[in-house]
Structures are given as structure tokens and as C-alpha cells.
Motif scaffolding. Structure first.
Motif, PDB file in Angstrom:
ATOM      1  N   GLY A 137       0.804  -1.229   0.000  1.00  0.00           N
ATOM      2  CA  GLY A 137       0.000   0.000   0.000  1.00  0.00           C
ATOM      3  C   GLY A 137       0.832   1.272   0.000  1.00  0.00           C
ATOM      4  O   GLY A 137       1.862   1.360  -0.683  1.00  0.00           O
ATOM      5  N   SER A 138       0.382   2.264   0.794  1.00  0.00           N
ATOM      6  CA  SER A 138       1.028   3.584   0.799  1.00  0.00           C
ATOM      7  C   SER A 138       2.474   3.490   1.292  1.00  0.00           C
ATOM      8  O   SER A 138       3.345   4.226   0.832  1.00  0.00           O
ATOM      9  CB  SER A 138       0.236   4.565   1.668  1.00  0.00           C
ATOM     10  OG  SER A 138       0.212   4.112   3.010  1.00  0.00           O
ATOM     11  N   MET A 139       2.731   2.579   2.245  1.00  0.00           N
ATOM     12  CA  MET A 139       4.105   2.431   2.741  1.00  0.00           C
ATOM     13  C   MET A 139       5.017   1.936   1.623  1.00  0.00           C
ATOM     14  O   MET A 139       6.130   2.436   1.453  1.00  0.00           O
ATOM     15  CB  MET A 139       4.160   1.480   3.931  1.00  0.00           C
ATOM     16  CG  MET A 139       5.569   1.324   4.472  1.00  0.00           C
ATOM     17  SD  MET A 139       5.690   0.093   5.780  1.00  0.00           S
ATOM     18  CE  MET A 139       5.748   1.144   7.193  1.00  0.00           C
ATOM     19  N   TRP A 140       4.535   0.971   0.849  1.00  0.00           N
ATOM     20  CA  TRP A 140       5.363   0.476  -0.254  1.00  0.00           C
ATOM     21  C   TRP A 140       5.580   1.573  -1.304  1.00  0.00           C
ATOM     22  O   TRP A 140       6.689   1.732  -1.831  1.00  0.00           O
ATOM     23  CB  TRP A 140       4.752  -0.759  -0.911  1.00  0.00           C
ATOM     24  CG  TRP A 140       5.512  -1.097  -2.166  1.00  0.00           C
ATOM     25  CD1 TRP A 140       5.142  -0.879  -3.453  1.00  0.00           C
ATOM     26  CD2 TRP A 140       6.849  -1.635  -2.229  1.00  0.00           C
ATOM     27  NE1 TRP A 140       6.135  -1.252  -4.317  1.00  0.00           N
ATOM     28  CE2 TRP A 140       7.206  -1.719  -3.588  1.00  0.00           C
ATOM     29  CE3 TRP A 140       7.769  -2.047  -1.261  1.00  0.00           C
ATOM     30  CZ2 TRP A 140       8.438  -2.206  -4.025  1.00  0.00           C
ATOM     31  CZ3 TRP A 140       9.007  -2.523  -1.677  1.00  0.00           C
ATOM     32  CH2 TRP A 140       9.331  -2.597  -3.047  1.00  0.00           C
ATOM     33  N   ARG A 141       4.519   2.336  -1.609  1.00  0.00           N
ATOM     34  CA  ARG A 141       4.660   3.395  -2.628  1.00  0.00           C
ATOM     35  C   ARG A 141       5.773   4.366  -2.226  1.00  0.00           C
ATOM     36  O   ARG A 141       6.594   4.766  -3.047  1.00  0.00           O
ATOM     37  CB  ARG A 141       3.325   4.127  -2.844  1.00  0.00           C
ATOM     38  CG  ARG A 141       2.310   3.326  -3.663  1.00  0.00           C
ATOM     39  CD  ARG A 141       1.146   4.168  -4.161  1.00  0.00           C
ATOM     40  NE  ARG A 141       0.261   4.611  -3.109  1.00  0.00           N
ATOM     41  CZ  ARG A 141      -0.759   3.906  -2.631  1.00  0.00           C
ATOM     42  NH1 ARG A 141      -1.008   2.693  -3.114  1.00  0.00           N
ATOM     43  NH2 ARG A 141      -1.539   4.379  -1.681  1.00  0.00           N
ATOM     44  N   ALA A 142       5.769   4.764  -0.938  1.00  0.00           N
ATOM     45  CA  ALA A 142       6.797   5.699  -0.461  1.00  0.00           C
ATOM     46  C   ALA A 142       8.179   5.023  -0.437  1.00  0.00           C
ATOM     47  O   ALA A 142       9.184   5.614  -0.849  1.00  0.00           O
ATOM     48  CB  ALA A 142       6.435   6.206   0.930  1.00  0.00           C
ATOM     49  N   TYR A 143       8.235   3.783   0.011  1.00  0.00           N
ATOM     50  CA  TYR A 143       9.507   3.044   0.105  1.00  0.00           C
ATOM     51  C   TYR A 143      10.134   2.879  -1.285  1.00  0.00           C
ATOM     52  O   TYR A 143      11.345   3.046  -1.451  1.00  0.00           O
ATOM     53  CB  TYR A 143       9.243   1.671   0.740  1.00  0.00           C
ATOM     54  CG  TYR A 143      10.481   0.847   1.004  1.00  0.00           C
ATOM     55  CD1 TYR A 143      11.184   0.974   2.198  1.00  0.00           C
ATOM     56  CD2 TYR A 143      10.946  -0.078   0.060  1.00  0.00           C
ATOM     57  CE1 TYR A 143      12.327   0.206   2.460  1.00  0.00           C
ATOM     58  CE2 TYR A 143      12.077  -0.849   0.301  1.00  0.00           C
ATOM     59  CZ  TYR A 143      12.759  -0.702   1.501  1.00  0.00           C
ATOM     60  OH  TYR A 143      13.888  -1.454   1.747  1.00  0.00           O
ATOM     61  N   SER A 144       9.273   2.565  -2.264  1.00  0.00           N
ATOM     62  CA  SER A 144       9.789   2.324  -3.625  1.00  0.00           C
ATOM     63  C   SER A 144      10.341   3.603  -4.250  1.00  0.00           C
ATOM     64  O   SER A 144      11.118   3.554  -5.195  1.00  0.00           O
ATOM     65  CB  SER A 144       8.696   1.720  -4.521  1.00  0.00           C
ATOM     66  OG  SER A 144       7.640   2.650  -4.686  1.00  0.00           O
ATOM     67  N   LYS A 145       9.932   4.767  -3.686  1.00  0.00           N
ATOM     68  CA  LYS A 145      10.474   6.049  -4.175  1.00  0.00           C
ATOM     69  C   LYS A 145      11.716   6.465  -3.380  1.00  0.00           C
ATOM     70  O   LYS A 145      12.208   7.573  -3.530  1.00  0.00           O
ATOM     71  CB  LYS A 145       9.401   7.140  -4.066  1.00  0.00           C
ATOM     72  CG  LYS A 145       8.272   6.979  -5.066  1.00  0.00           C
ATOM     73  CD  LYS A 145       7.166   7.994  -4.797  1.00  0.00           C
ATOM     74  CE  LYS A 145       5.974   7.715  -5.708  1.00  0.00           C
ATOM     75  NZ  LYS A 145       4.765   8.386  -5.210  1.00  0.00           N
ATOM     76  N   GLY A 146      12.155   5.583  -2.478  1.00  0.00           N
ATOM     77  CA  GLY A 146      13.403   5.871  -1.770  1.00  0.00           C
ATOM     78  C   GLY A 146      13.258   6.260  -0.309  1.00  0.00           C
ATOM     79  O   GLY A 146      14.255   6.420   0.393  1.00  0.00           O
ATOM     80  N   GLU A 147      12.020   6.433   0.185  1.00  0.00           N
ATOM     81  CA  GLU A 147      11.857   6.799   1.603  1.00  0.00           C
ATOM     82  C   GLU A 147      12.230   5.601   2.492  1.00  0.00           C
ATOM     83  O   GLU A 147      11.848   4.468   2.205  1.00  0.00           O
ATOM     84  CB  GLU A 147      10.409   7.221   1.891  1.00  0.00           C
ATOM     85  CG  GLU A 147      10.089   8.626   1.401  1.00  0.00           C
ATOM     86  CD  GLU A 147       8.690   9.063   1.809  1.00  0.00           C
ATOM     87  OE1 GLU A 147       8.284   8.767   2.954  1.00  0.00           O
ATOM     88  OE2 GLU A 147       8.002   9.687   0.974  1.00  0.00           O
ATOM     89  N   ARG A 148      12.976   5.892   3.553  1.00  0.00           N
ATOM     90  CA  ARG A 148      13.396   4.823   4.452  1.00  0.00           C
ATOM     91  C   ARG A 148      12.992   5.089   5.902  1.00  0.00           C
ATOM     92  O   ARG A 148      13.243   4.277   6.771  1.00  0.00           O
ATOM     93  CB  ARG A 148      14.930   4.631   4.378  1.00  0.00           C
ATOM     94  CG  ARG A 148      15.420   4.040   3.048  1.00  0.00           C
ATOM     95  CD  ARG A 148      14.923   2.610   2.870  1.00  0.00           C
ATOM     96  NE  ARG A 148      15.336   2.028   1.594  1.00  0.00           N
ATOM     97  CZ  ARG A 148      14.617   2.102   0.474  1.00  0.00           C
ATOM     98  NH1 ARG A 148      13.455   2.744   0.459  1.00  0.00           N
ATOM     99  NH2 ARG A 148      15.052   1.521  -0.637  1.00  0.00           N
ATOM    100  N   GLU A 149      12.369   6.220   6.156  1.00  0.00           N
ATOM    101  CA  GLU A 149      11.937   6.512   7.521  1.00  0.00           C
ATOM    102  C   GLU A 149      10.424   6.713   7.545  1.00  0.00           C
ATOM    103  O   GLU A 149       9.878   7.494   6.768  1.00  0.00           O
ATOM    104  CB  GLU A 149      12.637   7.765   8.063  1.00  0.00           C
ATOM    105  CG  GLU A 149      12.353   7.939   9.549  1.00  0.00           C
ATOM    106  CD  GLU A 149      12.909   9.250  10.100  1.00  0.00           C
ATOM    107  OE1 GLU A 149      12.105  10.076  10.547  1.00  0.00           O
ATOM    108  OE2 GLU A 149      14.138   9.421  10.073  1.00  0.00           O
ATOM    109  N   PHE A 150       9.735   5.969   8.416  1.00  0.00           N
ATOM    110  CA  PHE A 150       8.281   6.076   8.560  1.00  0.00           C
ATOM    111  C   PHE A 150       7.951   6.308  10.015  1.00  0.00           C
ATOM    112  O   PHE A 150       8.314   5.495  10.860  1.00  0.00           O
ATOM    113  CB  PHE A 150       7.589   4.788   8.069  1.00  0.00           C
ATOM    114  CG  PHE A 150       7.723   4.596   6.601  1.00  0.00           C
ATOM    115  CD1 PHE A 150       6.764   5.076   5.727  1.00  0.00           C
ATOM    116  CD2 PHE A 150       8.850   3.975   6.079  1.00  0.00           C
ATOM    117  CE1 PHE A 150       6.916   4.926   4.363  1.00  0.00           C
ATOM    118  CE2 PHE A 150       9.010   3.817   4.724  1.00  0.00           C
ATOM    119  CZ  PHE A 150       8.039   4.294   3.856  1.00  0.00           C
TER     120      PHE A 150
END
Length: 367
Positions: A137-150
Motif C-alpha cells: 500500500g502507501s508504505m510500499w509506494r513511499a519506500y519504492s520512491k526511496g523513503e526509508r523513515e516512517f
């Protein structure tokens, strides 16, 4: 009797005695009872609450909300047959399991009808308590764009879509628009860190800082209880959202409880375990309907981009969805409810009249 008649679409017009405006959300409507009726019911029914606790009737509808909009279908269908009864049945099942496992109580005092709860007023914690076991979901979308901190949590590199996270993650967000909290944008549903909560516990409605650990314990234990039970019926509990609040019991003691719904296809992702082991995802939650909408419309960005909300609202209002799409999601909701509870979900012939009759004859709440 048409299918549309079996759907409870409008749930804010019942003749329940109240002195306050009916609060209607995307799916549920809340009728605050008069002081007299609240006191009378507490006495008559022996609810374990303070004698002057305000009570409400909460009526769930069959409306389907996705991407913050309400959708409708062919044949005058203003909702999904069986959806409300399925959601309530699942929540009731989990709340009962929580009590049996010594976890906290919920805001529900009584269940007069499959679409109705009698609830006590709670002071809500202003946090959407989100728990994740898999990255999707949204976590994967952000992670796949390079985000590593949630939410202040560092994620490792090399995670793959739809795979299990190293451990259960709590990624809270704001419930409603909170003002004047340093580092927290004044917007609904924005991610926050545990540090944000600790530094501003009163602004999030915690009575004291120690209760942050209690809410986390209830969140993780609740997730564990549901996850274990779902695995026994070959389902994977992927992620979910819980809500919490404070109430006083009959002796006047304040306690933290579960609120709203828990572990439902509306508030969680649930995957079929066998399909997952064979390498594909079968959604037993609202996620399947979201995917249908993304594929149904030529410009899915309208559904994903919060800056295009007016266009999204027009899309939901002006498009009649195929009957098949709503019946597919109806099957998803009722099948997973029956799998979880072991009981059939029965469609009411005339849900509104049934509710009025029960609240009149057994509770004396109809004028």
C-alpha cells in the motif's frame, strides 16, 4: 423485494429520541440519547458504566466509502448488500475475543440488531493507531520512491513489495486536524512519530504519558489475537487501524478502551494465505474494491492525488458503477465475515423497519 431495499443506505433519519443533531460519518450514524433515556437504560440493562454516562445508538449503513468518497451502483444500489452486518459481526467477534484474552473492553454495551450498537461516550485518543506486518500500500509506494523513515522508524534497504516486515511496525497518524503541535502539520491523517506523541501527549488526549505504553500494548496484543485467529482460517492479517478512548466504569475508574471497529475489511488488509504462498495476492478486504476503482477509471491519479479532490468527488457522484462490482465486494465482505465468525450473514428484508421495531419494543427509544 428489490436488492436496493435490502441495503441500508440512509441511516441518519431514524425516529430515535434525541435532543442533539445526528452525527453522520462515511458509514455510521450516531444518535445521542437523552439524559433520561441513558440513565434508564443503564439501570434497566445493568451496563457497567457510570450511572450518568451518556449513551448513543450507533447505526451502521451499507454505504461503501473508498478514497474518501461514497460510491453507488446500477439498479439504484446505494451501498453493498450485507456490508454493514458483516463489519459489525466481525468487530463483535474480535471484541469478544479481546475480552476472553484479558485485553481491554470496547465502547459497545449492547447489540440490539446486526446493524446497531449501543455505545458509551468516550474521550477519544486523537490517533489513528496503525499496525503493519507486511510492506504494501502507501508504505510500499513511499519506500519504492526511496523513503526509508516512517513515523520515526528506520526501515532497512532491500525490502520487497508485499513481504513481511522485520517486525510489527506501529505507524500512527493524526485523527482529525490537530493545531499548535510542533512538527505536526495541521491536517487530517498525517504520519506522526512516537516522539511527537510523548512530547505532546495531552494534545493527543492522553490523560498521562504512561498511557502511551498502554495504548501500544493494546495495539500490539489486539493485532496478535486477530492475527492468530485469522491464521487458523488460512488468512493473513497484513495491516490494520485501531482507535482508542477513555471511559469511566460503574465505580468511576477511568480506563482505556478500544473504539470504533477492529479487524474488519474496512479498517484492515486481509490476504488469503494459500494464494499468498503460491505467489499472488487475493484481497479479502476493501482493498479489492480500491483496486477495481483504480482500474475502472482512465485516470487513476484522480483517486490517488489529494490535490484533485473536487474531481474525485465528481467522479464518485456522477458515475454509476456496474452491479457486478458491488456484488463482488458484497461477496468478499460476507464470505470473510462468515469465515471469521463461523455464522451466516443474513440480509434483512427491511433493515430500517427492523431497527425501529426493536428499539421501540425492547428499548423504548422511539417517539
Amino acid at each position: 423485494m428489490s436488492l436496493a431495499d435490502q441495503v441500508l443506505a440512509v441511516n441518519d433519519d431514524l425516529p430515535i429520541r434525541t435532543h442533539k443533531p445526528v452525527h453522520s460519518g462515511k458509514v455510521r450514524s450516531v444518535y445521542w440519547l437523552t439524559e433520561e433515556d441513558s440513565k434508564r437504560l443503564i439501570q434497566e440493562k445493568g451496563y457497567d458504566v457510570a450511572p450518568d454516562a451518556p449513551l448513543a445508538i450507533m447505526v451502521i449503513s451499507d454505504r461503501i466509502s473508498a478514497f474518501d468518497c461514497i460510491w453507488h451502483g446500477e439498479g439504484g444500489l446505494k451501498g453493498v448488500p450485507g456490508k454493514g452486518a458483516a463489519l459489525n459481526a466481525i468487530s463483535n467477534h474480535w471484541f469478544k475475543l479481546f475480552r476472553e484474552n484479558g485485553l481491554a473492553d470496547s465502547h459497545i454495551l449492547d447489540i440490539p440488531h446486526p446493524l446497531v450498537w449501543i455505545v458509551q461516550k468516550a474521550k477519544p485518543i486523537m490517533i489513528e493507531a496503525i499496525c503493519r506486518q507486511y510492506i504494501t500500500g502507501s508504505m510500499w509506494r513511499a519506500y519504492s520512491k526511496g523513503e526509508r523513515e516512517f513515523c520515526g522508524i528506520e526501515l532497512p534497504d532491500n525490502l520487497e513489495k508485499d513481504t513481511a516486515l522485520p517486525h510489527l511496525l506501529m505507524t500512527p497518524s493524526t485523527k482529525g486536524i490537530l493545531k499548535g503541535i510542533a512538527g505536526v502539520p495541521e491536517a487530517d491523517d498525517v504520519n506522526i512519530t512516537r516522539q511527537n506523541i510523548e512530547d505532546n501527549f495531552a494534545a493527543f488526549n492522553f490523560s498521562n504519558a504512561d498511557d502511551i505504553a498502554i495504548y501500544e500494548k493494546l495495539l500490539s496484543e489486539g493485532f496478535g489475537v486477530i492475527s492468530k485467529a485469522l491464521s487458523e482460517v488460512d488468512q493473513i492479517f497484513v495491516d490494520t487501524k485501531f482507535e482508542f478512548g477513555y471511559v469511566n466504569d460503574a465505580a468511576g475508574n477511568e480506563k482505556l478502551i478500544y473504539m470504533d471497529e477492529v479487524g474488519t475489511p474496512d479498517s484492515s488488509r486481509i490476504w488469503d494465505q494459500q494464494a499468498y504462498q503460491q505467489g499472488h495476492i487475493v484481497e479479502n478486504s476493501k482493498e479489492g474494491f480500491r483496486q477495481f476503482l483504480l482500474n475502472h477509471f482512465p485516470d487513476p491519479d484522480i483517486l490517488l492525488n489529494k490535490d484533485r479532490m473536487p474531481e474525485r468527488e465528481a467522479l464518485a457522484k456522477n458515475n454509476i458503477l456496474p452491479l457486478e462490482a458491488l456484488m463482488d465486494i458484497s461477496k468478499t465482505y460476507t464470505a470473510i465475515a462468515e469465515k471469521i465468525t463461523g455464522k451466516a450473514i443474513v440480509l434483512s428484508e427491511n433493515p430500517k423497519q427492523e431497527i425501529v421495531d426493536i428499539l421501540s419494543s425492547q428499548y423504548g427509544l422511539i417517539d
